[in-house]
Design a protein around this motif. Structure first.
Motif, PDB file in Angstrom:
ATOM      1  N   CYS A  50       0.851  -0.990   0.122  1.00 20.76           N
ATOM      2  CA  CYS A  50      -0.005   0.015   0.108  1.00 20.76           C
ATOM      3  C   CYS A  50       0.883   1.241   0.010  1.00 20.76           C
ATOM      4  O   CYS A  50       1.615   1.419   0.926  1.00 20.76           O
ATOM      5  N   VAL A 107       2.065   5.072   0.251  1.00 27.11           N
ATOM      6  CA  VAL A 107       1.404   6.048   1.246  1.00 27.11           C
ATOM      7  C   VAL A 107       2.265   7.216   1.183  1.00 27.11           C
ATOM      8  O   VAL A 107       3.493   7.177   0.528  1.00 27.11           O
ATOM      9  N   TRP A 141      -2.474   7.229   5.198  1.00 26.81           N
ATOM     10  CA  TRP A 141      -2.913   5.920   4.506  1.00 26.81           C
ATOM     11  C   TRP A 141      -3.797   6.128   3.481  1.00 26.81           C
ATOM     12  O   TRP A 141      -3.918   5.505   2.279  1.00 26.81           O
ATOM     13  N   ARG A 142      -4.860   6.843   3.575  1.00 22.38           N
ATOM     14  CA  ARG A 142      -5.713   7.414   2.572  1.00 22.38           C
ATOM     15  C   ARG A 142      -6.278   8.790   2.797  1.00 22.38           C
ATOM     16  O   ARG A 142      -6.044   9.180   4.069  1.00 22.38           O
TER      17      ARG A 142
END
Length: 97
Positions: A11, A13, A32-33
């Motif tokens: 993922c 980031v 993270w999002r």
């Protein structure tokens, strides 16, 4: 392998970090999002690591409150192979600083 990390995908980031006078990176927060940024409360280890993309990079052992995970710097991008911490302190993360 440790805690099933081999079964998770990367993922990518955004990371807020400090760069010391000697050029060393110290991560201080992870996004993270959108809208979900977390303060890194401790960096306990920094080591050279053979990242999958370039074959070289740095792995950081980081803590978000009581949650420990790894954060990789693959010479041009940051990534994690875990979910965001549930109990960590969220912080404001803007593109300007």
């Amino acid at each position: 392998m440790s805690q099933g990390l081999e079964k998770r995908s990367r993922c990518y980031v955004r990371v807020r970090c400090e760069i010391d006078a000697d050029g060393s990176l110290t991560p201080i927060a992870v996004l993270w999002r959108p809208g979900r940024a977390y303060e890194i409360t401790k960096v306990s280890r920094r080591e050279s690591w053979p990242c999958l993309g370039t074959g070289r990079g740095t792995r950081f052992t980081v803590w978000f409150g009581g949650y420990q995970t790894y954060l990789w710097w693959d010479t041009n991008r940051w990534y994690v192979m875990s979910r965001p911490p549930r109990t960590a302190k969220e912080v404001v993360f803007t593109s300007s600083g």
